[in-house]
Motif scaffolding. Structure first.
Motif, PDB file in Angstrom:
ATOM      1  N   ALA A  87       0.830  -1.215   0.000  1.00 38.25           N
ATOM      2  CA  ALA A  87       0.000   0.000   0.000  1.00 38.25           C
ATOM      3  C   ALA A  87       0.861   1.260   0.000  1.00 38.25           C
ATOM      4  CB  ALA A  87      -0.923  -0.008   1.204  1.00 38.25           C
ATOM      5  N   ASP A  88       0.451   2.248  -0.807  1.00 31.97           N
ATOM      6  CA  ASP A  88       1.096   3.563  -0.818  1.00 31.97           C
ATOM      7  C   ASP A  88       0.387   4.521   0.133  1.00 31.97           C
ATOM      8  OD1 ASP A  88       2.949   3.090  -3.126  1.00 31.97           O
ATOM      9  OD2 ASP A  88       1.030   2.732  -4.139  1.00 31.97           O
ATOM     10  N   ILE A  89      -0.907   4.294   0.355  1.00 31.58           N
ATOM     11  CA  ILE A  89      -1.708   5.177   1.221  1.00 31.58           C
ATOM     12  C   ILE A  89      -2.594   4.335   2.140  1.00 31.58           C
ATOM     13  CG2 ILE A  89      -3.374   7.093   1.313  1.00 31.58           C
ATOM     14  CD1 ILE A  89      -2.678   7.774  -1.581  1.00 31.58           C
ATOM     15  N   LEU A  90      -2.565   4.644   3.439  1.00 33.73           N
ATOM     16  CA  LEU A  90      -3.501   4.048   4.399  1.00 33.73           C
ATOM     17  C   LEU A  90      -4.613   5.065   4.635  1.00 33.73           C
ATOM     18  CD1 LEU A  90      -4.479   2.119   6.708  1.00 33.73           C
ATOM     19  CD2 LEU A  90      -2.880   3.327   8.219  1.00 33.73           C
ATOM     20  N   VAL A  91      -5.854   4.646   4.441  1.00 32.11           N
ATOM     21  CA  VAL A  91      -7.009   5.527   4.688  1.00 32.11           C
ATOM     22  C   VAL A  91      -7.761   5.021   5.902  1.00 32.11           C
ATOM     23  CG1 VAL A  91      -9.288   6.217   3.807  1.00 32.11           C
ATOM     24  CG2 VAL A  91      -7.306   6.275   2.287  1.00 32.11           C
ATOM     25  N   MET A  92      -8.068   5.938   6.826  1.00 34.77           N
ATOM     26  CA  MET A  92      -8.891   5.601   7.997  1.00 34.77           C
ATOM     27  C   MET A  92      -9.942   6.703   8.158  1.00 34.77           C
ATOM     28  SD  MET A  92      -7.500   2.741   9.170  1.00 34.77           S
ATOM     29  CE  MET A  92      -8.411   2.509  10.692  1.00 34.77           C
ATOM     30  N   GLY A  93     -11.044   6.394   8.824  1.00 32.59           N
ATOM     31  CA  GLY A  93     -12.046   7.412   9.136  1.00 32.59           C
ATOM     32  C   GLY A  93     -11.486   8.356  10.193  1.00 32.59           C
ATOM     33  N   ASP A  94     -12.017   9.594  10.249  1.00 31.64           N
ATOM     34  CA  ASP A  94     -11.404  10.581  11.146  1.00 31.64           C
ATOM     35  C   ASP A  94     -11.701  10.322  12.626  1.00 31.64           C
ATOM     36  OD1 ASP A  94     -14.018  11.457  11.174  1.00 31.64           O
ATOM     37  OD2 ASP A  94     -13.581  13.475  10.408  1.00 31.64           O
ATOM     38  N   ASP A  95     -12.471   9.270  12.922  1.00 32.49           N
ATOM     39  CA  ASP A  95     -12.598   8.856  14.328  1.00 32.49           C
ATOM     40  C   ASP A  95     -11.267   8.255  14.819  1.00 32.49           C
ATOM     41  OD1 ASP A  95     -13.389   6.992  12.331  1.00 32.49           O
ATOM     42  OD2 ASP A  95     -14.187   5.628  13.834  1.00 32.49           O
ATOM     43  N   TRP A  96     -10.376   7.921  13.882  1.00 37.22           N
ATOM     44  CA  TRP A  96      -9.046   7.383  14.226  1.00 37.22           C
ATOM     45  C   TRP A  96      -7.955   8.440  14.073  1.00 37.22           C
ATOM     46  CZ3 TRP A  96      -8.663   2.430  16.136  1.00 37.22           C
ATOM     47  CH2 TRP A  96      -9.744   1.566  15.900  1.00 37.22           C
ATOM     48  N   GLU A  97      -8.336   9.704  13.868  1.00 37.80           N
ATOM     49  CA  GLU A  97      -7.383  10.805  13.605  1.00 37.80           C
ATOM     50  C   GLU A  97      -6.127  10.720  14.489  1.00 37.80           C
ATOM     51  OE1 GLU A  97      -8.436  13.804  11.430  1.00 37.80           O
ATOM     52  OE2 GLU A  97      -6.240  13.850  11.409  1.00 37.80           O
ATOM     53  N   GLY A  98      -4.983  10.680  13.861  1.00 35.49           N
ATOM     54  CA  GLY A  98      -3.697  10.681  14.578  1.00 35.49           C
ATOM     55  C   GLY A  98      -3.226   9.322  15.048  1.00 35.49           C
ATOM     56  N   LYS A  99      -4.159   8.369  15.168  1.00 35.27           N
ATOM     57  CA  LYS A  99      -3.827   7.080  15.804  1.00 35.27           C
ATOM     58  C   LYS A  99      -2.869   6.213  14.984  1.00 35.27           C
ATOM     59  CE  LYS A  99      -6.859   7.009  19.408  1.00 35.27           C
ATOM     60  NZ  LYS A  99      -8.215   7.453  19.043  1.00 35.27           N
ATOM     61  N   PHE A 100      -2.799   6.466  13.676  1.00 34.50           N
ATOM     62  CA  PHE A 100      -1.948   5.615  12.826  1.00 34.50           C
ATOM     63  C   PHE A 100      -0.812   6.393  12.170  1.00 34.50           C
ATOM     64  CE2 PHE A 100      -5.937   3.286  13.256  1.00 34.50           C
ATOM     65  CZ  PHE A 100      -5.440   2.092  13.741  1.00 34.50           C
ATOM     66  N   ASP A 101      -0.550   7.606  12.687  1.00 34.76           N
ATOM     67  CA  ASP A 101       0.534   8.430  12.132  1.00 34.76           C
ATOM     68  C   ASP A 101       1.885   7.734  12.270  1.00 34.76           C
ATOM     69  OD1 ASP A 101      -1.407  10.248  11.603  1.00 34.76           O
ATOM     70  OD2 ASP A 101      -0.715  11.779  13.014  1.00 34.76           O
ATOM     71  N   PHE A 102       2.008   6.826  13.257  1.00 34.45           N
ATOM     72  CA  PHE A 102       3.287   6.126  13.458  1.00 34.45           C
ATOM     73  C   PHE A 102       3.646   5.200  12.276  1.00 34.45           C
ATOM     74  CE2 PHE A 102       0.151   3.126  14.926  1.00 34.45           C
ATOM     75  CZ  PHE A 102       0.678   1.887  14.638  1.00 34.45           C
ATOM     76  N   LEU A 103       2.679   4.995  11.371  1.00 32.93           N
ATOM     77  CA  LEU A 103       2.942   4.136  10.196  1.00 32.93           C
ATOM     78  C   LEU A 103       3.418   4.948   8.990  1.00 32.93           C
ATOM     79  CD1 LEU A 103      -0.211   1.902  10.630  1.00 32.93           C
ATOM     80  CD2 LEU A 103       2.152   1.134  10.880  1.00 32.93           C
ATOM     81  N   ASN A 104       3.601   6.277   9.167  1.00 32.92           N
ATOM     82  CA  ASN A 104       3.897   7.097   7.985  1.00 32.92           C
ATOM     83  C   ASN A 104       5.315   6.946   7.442  1.00 32.92           C
ATOM     84  OD1 ASN A 104       5.251   8.712   9.765  1.00 32.92           O
ATOM     85  ND2 ASN A 104       3.712  10.355   9.780  1.00 32.92           N
ATOM     86  N   HIS A 105       6.120   6.089   8.065  1.00 32.67           N
ATOM     87  CA  HIS A 105       7.408   5.745   7.436  1.00 32.67           C
ATOM     88  C   HIS A 105       7.200   4.641   6.387  1.00 32.67           C
ATOM     89  CE1 HIS A 105       6.884   2.742  10.551  1.00 32.67           C
ATOM     90  NE2 HIS A 105       7.816   2.012   9.985  1.00 32.67           N
ATOM     91  N   LEU A 106       6.025   3.977   6.446  1.00 36.26           N
ATOM     92  CA  LEU A 106       5.726   2.881   5.509  1.00 36.26           C
ATOM     93  C   LEU A 106       4.896   3.356   4.329  1.00 36.26           C
ATOM     94  CD1 LEU A 106       4.742  -0.019   7.941  1.00 36.26           C
ATOM     95  CD2 LEU A 106       6.843   0.178   6.601  1.00 36.26           C
ATOM     96  N   CYS A 107       3.971   4.287   4.616  1.00 35.09           N
ATOM     97  CA  CYS A 107       3.089   4.805   3.565  1.00 35.09           C
ATOM     98  C   CYS A 107       2.478   6.115   4.052  1.00 35.09           C
ATOM     99  CB  CYS A 107       1.980   3.789   3.250  1.00 35.09           C
ATOM    100  SG  CYS A 107       0.817   3.550   4.596  1.00 35.09           S
TER     101      CYS A 107
END
Ligand code: C2G
Length: 131
Positions: A87-107
């Motif tokens: 995956a180049d982009i991970l999409v989540m609903g904004d109820d998860w805002e900020g919770k997956f930012d730690f994955l931004n070295h991967l996508c």
């Protein structure tokens, strides 16, 4: 050629689910959806979804903007799923805002606005009134 990945339970499919998947697909060319397993839901919410995982994944796979569906077995495996599905982009609903930012070295990690005024919980409550 951008590959998108997103996750969800998608129980009692409704227009909020459809809209976020359609908007996720518009960010690229290929959309993979991780549908959370019945066991994962039970461990999080102490109840099973209304529709079993086989029905939920069949419904999601039938949508014209969805290219691939797999079963999400654990919330902690996001990094593995992102790599596995390239995956180049991970999409989540904004109820998860900020919770997956730690994955931004991967996508790239993007949060899309949820549709207001509709949810599976509300629908279940509404249907119960007709019992
Ligand atoms: N959604 C939406 N608008 C709504 C309801 C849901 O845009 N009114 C979106 C959610 O933000 C999510 C997707 O639809 O992106 C699926 O929603 P849920 O089934 O509630 O997913 P959830 O239980 O939050 O996913 O790894 C995440 C897990 O799989 C849990």
């Amino acid at each position: 050629m951008k590959r998108i990945i997103t996750f969800g339970t998608f129980d009692v499919l409704h227009v909020g689910h459809i809209r976020i998947l359609e908007r996720a697909k518009e960010l690229g060319h290929h959309l993979t959806v991780g549908v959370s397993s019945d066991a994962l839901n039970y461990s999080k919410k102490s109840r099973y979804p209304v529709y079993p995982q086989s029905d939920r994944s069949e419904l999601i796979a039938s949508l014209k903007f969805v290219d691939h569906v797999f079963i999400e077995e654990s919330l902690e495996l996001k990094a593995e799923y992102i790599k596995e599905h390239k995956a180049d982009i991970l999409v989540m609903g904004d109820d998860w805002e900020g919770k997956f930012d730690f994955l931004n070295h991967l996508c790239e990690v993007k949060y899309l606005r949820r549709t207001e005024g509709i949810s599976t919980t509300q629908l279940i409550a509404e249907i119960r009134k007709y019992e």
